[in-house]
Scaffold this active site. Structure first.
Site, PDB file in Angstrom:
ATOM      1  N   ILE A  68       2.104  18.420   8.780  1.00  0.00           N
ATOM      2  CA  ILE A  68       2.839  18.370   7.506  1.00  0.00           C
ATOM      3  C   ILE A  68       3.861  19.503   7.448  1.00  0.00           C
ATOM      4  CG2 ILE A  68       0.980  17.224   6.224  1.00  0.00           C
ATOM      5  CD1 ILE A  68       0.300  19.997   5.016  1.00  0.00           C
ATOM      6  N   ARG A  91      -5.660  10.902   4.516  1.00  0.00           N
ATOM      7  CA  ARG A  91      -4.804  12.041   4.834  1.00  0.00           C
ATOM      8  C   ARG A  91      -3.443  11.952   4.186  1.00  0.00           C
ATOM      9  NH1 ARG A  91      -8.513  11.287   7.863  1.00  0.00           N
ATOM     10  NH2 ARG A  91      -9.697  12.900   8.912  1.00  0.00           N
ATOM     11  N   LYS A 150       0.838  -1.207   0.000  1.00  0.00           N
ATOM     12  CA  LYS A 150       0.000   0.000   0.000  1.00  0.00           C
ATOM     13  C   LYS A 150       0.867   1.248   0.000  1.00  0.00           C
ATOM     14  CE  LYS A 150      -1.729   1.477   4.005  1.00  0.00           C
ATOM     15  NZ  LYS A 150      -1.361   2.875   4.308  1.00  0.00           N
ATOM     16  N   ASN A 151       1.913   1.260   0.821  1.00  0.00           N
ATOM     17  CA  ASN A 151       2.694   2.481   0.992  1.00  0.00           C
ATOM     18  C   ASN A 151       3.707   2.716  -0.121  1.00  0.00           C
ATOM     19  OD1 ASN A 151       1.167   2.846   3.225  1.00  0.00           O
ATOM     20  ND2 ASN A 151       2.764   2.312   4.697  1.00  0.00           N
ATOM     21  N   ARG A 184      -1.596  14.683  12.385  1.00  0.00           N
ATOM     22  CA  ARG A 184      -0.693  14.311  11.284  1.00  0.00           C
ATOM     23  C   ARG A 184      -0.144  15.598  10.670  1.00  0.00           C
ATOM     24  NH1 ARG A 184      -1.591   8.928   9.660  1.00  0.00           N
ATOM     25  NH2 ARG A 184       0.317   9.037   8.445  1.00  0.00           N
ATOM     26  N   ARG A 221      -8.575  -0.648   4.421  1.00  0.00           N
ATOM     27  CA  ARG A 221      -7.650   0.314   3.820  1.00  0.00           C
ATOM     28  C   ARG A 221      -6.351  -0.363   3.411  1.00  0.00           C
ATOM     29  NH1 ARG A 221      -5.935   4.620   7.394  1.00  0.00           N
ATOM     30  NH2 ARG A 221      -4.756   5.070   5.509  1.00  0.00           N
ATOM     31  N   CYS A 224      -5.666  12.096  12.424  1.00  0.00           N
ATOM     32  CA  CYS A 224      -6.367  10.834  12.146  1.00  0.00           C
ATOM     33  C   CYS A 224      -6.266   9.996  13.424  1.00  0.00           C
ATOM     34  CB  CYS A 224      -5.746  10.123  10.956  1.00  0.00           C
ATOM     35  SG  CYS A 224      -4.124   9.457  11.323  1.00  0.00           S
ATOM     36  N   ASP A 259       4.573   0.551  12.057  1.00  0.00           N
ATOM     37  CA  ASP A 259       3.368  -0.127  11.553  1.00  0.00           C
ATOM     38  C   ASP A 259       3.262  -1.561  12.048  1.00  0.00           C
ATOM     39  OD1 ASP A 259       3.443   1.486   8.274  1.00  0.00           O
ATOM     40  OD2 ASP A 259       2.878   2.195  10.262  1.00  0.00           O
TER      41      ASP A 259
HETATM   42  C1  EPZ Z   1       4.071   6.851   6.226  1.00  0.00           C
HETATM   43  O1  EPZ Z   1       3.258   7.848   6.812  1.00  0.00           O
HETATM   44  C2  EPZ Z   1       3.192   5.616   6.103  1.00  0.00           C
HETATM   45  N1  EPZ Z   1       2.043   5.920   5.242  1.00  0.00           N
HETATM   46  C3  EPZ Z   1       2.713   5.198   7.487  1.00  0.00           C
HETATM   47  O2  EPZ Z   1       1.957   4.003   7.319  1.00  0.00           O
HETATM   48  C4  EPZ Z   1       3.927   4.901   8.357  1.00  0.00           C
HETATM   49  O3  EPZ Z   1       3.489   4.569   9.657  1.00  0.00           O
HETATM   50  C5  EPZ Z   1       4.831   6.134   8.400  1.00  0.00           C
HETATM   51  O4  EPZ Z   1       5.196   6.522   7.052  1.00  0.00           O
HETATM   52  C6  EPZ Z   1       6.108   5.872   9.188  1.00  0.00           C
HETATM   53  O5  EPZ Z   1       6.787   4.808   8.617  1.00  0.00           O
HETATM   54  C7  EPZ Z   1       2.210   5.920   3.905  1.00  0.00           C
HETATM   55  O6  EPZ Z   1       3.292   5.712   3.387  1.00  0.00           O
HETATM   56  C8  EPZ Z   1       0.980   6.168   3.076  1.00  0.00           C
HETATM   57  P1  EPZ Z   1       5.992  10.214   8.468  1.00  0.00           P
HETATM   58  P2  EPZ Z   1       3.782   9.387   6.882  1.00  0.00           P
HETATM   59  O7  EPZ Z   1       5.876  11.476   7.713  1.00  0.00           O
HETATM   60  O8  EPZ Z   1       4.540   9.703   5.663  1.00  0.00           O
HETATM   61  C9  EPZ Z   1       5.644  13.261  12.090  1.00  0.00           C
HETATM   62  C10 EPZ Z   1       0.181   2.549   7.667  1.00  0.00           C
HETATM   63  O9  EPZ Z   1      -0.239   1.987   8.681  1.00  0.00           O
HETATM   64  N2  EPZ Z   1       5.618  14.301  11.054  1.00  0.00           N
HETATM   65  O10 EPZ Z   1       7.237   9.392   8.326  1.00  0.00           O
HETATM   66  O11 EPZ Z   1       2.645  10.236   7.249  1.00  0.00           O
HETATM   67  C11 EPZ Z   1       4.375  12.420  12.063  1.00  0.00           C
HETATM   68  O12 EPZ Z   1       3.342  13.037  12.810  1.00  0.00           O
HETATM   69  C12 EPZ Z   1       0.567   4.005   7.706  1.00  0.00           C
HETATM   70  O13 EPZ Z   1       0.345   1.979   6.549  1.00  0.00           O
HETATM   71  C13 EPZ Z   1       5.726  15.639  11.428  1.00  0.00           C
HETATM   72  O14 EPZ Z   1       5.812  15.961  12.605  1.00  0.00           O
HETATM   73  O15 EPZ Z   1       4.768   9.266   8.128  1.00  0.00           O
HETATM   74  C14 EPZ Z   1       4.825  11.138  12.687  1.00  0.00           C
HETATM   75  O16 EPZ Z   1       4.804  11.290  14.092  1.00  0.00           O
HETATM   76  C15 EPZ Z   1       0.302   4.629   9.052  1.00  0.00           C
HETATM   77  N3  EPZ Z   1       5.685  16.586  10.454  1.00  0.00           N
HETATM   78  C16 EPZ Z   1       6.263  11.007  12.205  1.00  0.00           C
HETATM   79  O17 EPZ Z   1       6.679  12.324  11.798  1.00  0.00           O
HETATM   80  C17 EPZ Z   1       5.572  16.271   9.132  1.00  0.00           C
HETATM   81  O18 EPZ Z   1       5.564  17.192   8.285  1.00  0.00           O
HETATM   82  C18 EPZ Z   1       6.455  10.054  11.037  1.00  0.00           C
HETATM   83  O19 EPZ Z   1       5.674  10.538  10.001  1.00  0.00           O
HETATM   84  C19 EPZ Z   1       5.472  14.908   8.771  1.00  0.00           C
HETATM   85  C20 EPZ Z   1       5.501  13.950   9.754  1.00  0.00           C
END
Ligand code: EPZ
Length: 420
Positions: free
Chosen positions: A125, A94, A24-25, A123, A399, A118, A307
């Site tokens: 950005i 999201r 998925k990712n 979440r 999902r 979520c 995950d």
């Molecule tokens: C990706 O999410 C995956 N989703 C997530 O999988 C996975 O858990 C995550 O990476 C970590 O490996 C997809 O690829 C679609 P991050 P992403 O940006 O990109 C914080 C699943 O179960 N952060 O690496 O959103 C954030 O809040 C899903 O398949 C900021 O603070 O993850 C989190 O605490 C869930 N500011 C941490 O960083 C930002 O601008 C990691 O987030 C971005 C993120």
């Protein structure tokens, strides 16, 4: 809201084989990247998931033609007619925020609503926006809407404060359209990013370094349609391994590769499970009661994947000894704990730490899937539990898991899906 339920009669060992779906990712950012290619791209090994359906809706809203031929998705982005993502689709998924970089690269502008929090907590950005702004993107963030333009974008070096997967992907995508050398430092190293790079290179992008902390993009070249195969979903592979570990059995998990979930496999081996590479997959043999004693700390790749935290926790509940989980990635990723406790697990949480004391058995009961991986964890627990479990809120599980009932039934589980 989906009112179906999964009914699982636990206590049955798993056997035979189970094939892992496409990731998925990986497929989601690759689908976003197709809007940068003028013509018809082909994506193979695409799983049937509700998140994929949402991404197809976004592509069609942008004006792309999308057709599915079995597990192959054909995306023709020759004539894009929009550059925004409707609020409803942003709410559905999201993580659509990584369309921002692709749409900026394809259209020079993009509008979308702010992807709110979520089930895993807020979440944010900020890392995405800071990196794109450092490269000259003009992004106005007001009233919950983002309006972005790439007019003033320039190549350069960005340092991510945290190796965010989505932020890394957004900058990779946007930088493809920016002439010059862009370097992403402290980039996320997840294998899904390597898969995205594979597609971009097949489309003519000059990009390398994915899988390391420094990714370089020589942007400004127009991209042509390309073909890519989605890698196996390593978290789904971890799910099937943990299911067999907890329920007991002798199962071949096909297309699972240990290198992408090495930390999960190491923890399972330390818990007493036998794992061997075999026939393009991983064979797992387990007597069902796992040995605790570890501290599991979630980390960015190649550390223990967040995950898989809930999924391994579920497998450790009906075991021996104490296992400590520390969730370092998300603010709120213990929503499965209360549901596991309903099944008889002994778990105490304090902030980012959960202490699991193994119990002799879990008991099936009615439980709620609070998020995608929490739902998967409850399936793992229910397969190992005594008696019947009824799991609801399957929209979360849908999902990320394709054909779960058929796959687990074929592997010996007593599982069915009913409309409530
Ligand atoms: C990706 O999410 C995956 N989703 C997530 O999988 C996975 O858990 C995550 O990476 C970590 O490996 C997809 O690829 C679609 P991050 P992403 O940006 O990109 C914080 C699943 O179960 N952060 O690496 O959103 C954030 O809040 C899903 O398949 C900021 O603070 O993850 C989190 O605490 C869930 N500011 C941490 O960083 C930002 O601008 C990691 O987030 C971005 C993120």
């Amino acid at each position: 809201m989906n009112t179906d339920r999964l009914i699982i009669e636990g206590g049955r060992r798993l056997g035979g084989r189970i094939r892992v779906q496409g990731a998925k990712n990986s497929v989601l950012p690759i689908m976003a990247a197709t809007v940068m290619c003028r013509g018809e791209s082909r994506i193979d090994n695409v799983p049937e998931l509700s998140d994929v359906a949402t991404a197809i809706s976004i592509l069609r809203h942008l004006g792309a033609k999308v057709t599915r031929e079995g597990s192959t998705l054909l995306v023709d982005a020759s004539c894009l007619s929009a550059w925004d993502i409707p609020d409803g689709l942003m709410r559905e998924m999201r993580s659509s925020v990584f369309f921002l970089g692709a749409i900026l690269a394809a259209c020079g502008k993009c509008e979308m609503s702010y992807p709110g929090g979520c089930e895993l907590g807020p979440r944010p950005i900020d890392l995405h926006l800071a990196a794109l702004r450092e490269l000259g993107a003009d992004i106005v963030d007001e009233g919950g809407r983002l309006t972005a333009s790439s007019e003033g974008m320039h190549a350069g070096t960005v340092h991510l404060a945290f190796p965010s997967v989505g932020a890394t992907e957004n900058v990779m995508l946007a930088a493809c359209a920016v002439p010059g050398l862009t370097r992403i430092c402290n980039a996320a190293r997840e294998p899904e990013i390597v898969n995205l790079q594979e597609f971009l290179r097949a489309a003519g992008a000059r990009i390398h370094g994915a899988g390391t902390s420094v990714i370089e993009i020589e942007g400004g070249r127009s991209l042509h349609p390309a073909r890519v195969r989605v890698m196996p979903d390593r978290i789904v592979a971890a799910t099937w391994l943990c299911a067999a570990a907890a329920a007991g059995g002798d199962l071949l998990v096909e297309e699972a590769t240990e290198d992408t979930i090495a930390t999960v496999c190491a923890s399972l081996r330390r818990a007493g499970v036998r794992l061997e590479a075999e026939a393009g997959g991983i064979r797992i043999r387990s007597e069902g009661r796992l040995r605790g004693g570890e501290v599991i700390r979630t980390q960015p790749y190649p550390g223990f994947p967040t995950d898989a935290q809930a999924i391994l926790m579920a497998a450790m509940c009906p075991g021996d000894g104490v296992t400590i989980f520390v969730e370092n990635i998300f603010d709120s990723r213990f929503r499965h704990v209360s549901e596991l406790v309903r099944m008889g697990a002994h778990i105490r949480t304090e902030g980012r730490t959960a202490v699991v004391c193994g119990v002799r058995r879990l008991c099936g009961c009615e439980v709620c899937a609070c998020d995608l991986r929490a739902g998967a964890a409850l399936v793992v627990a229910a397969l190992a539990a005594e008696g019947k479990s009824s799991i609801f809120r399957l929209d979360h599980i849908d999902r990320g898991y394709e054909n779960m009932v058929q796959l687990l039934s074929d592997a010996g589980a007593s599982i069915c899906r009913t409309r409530a």
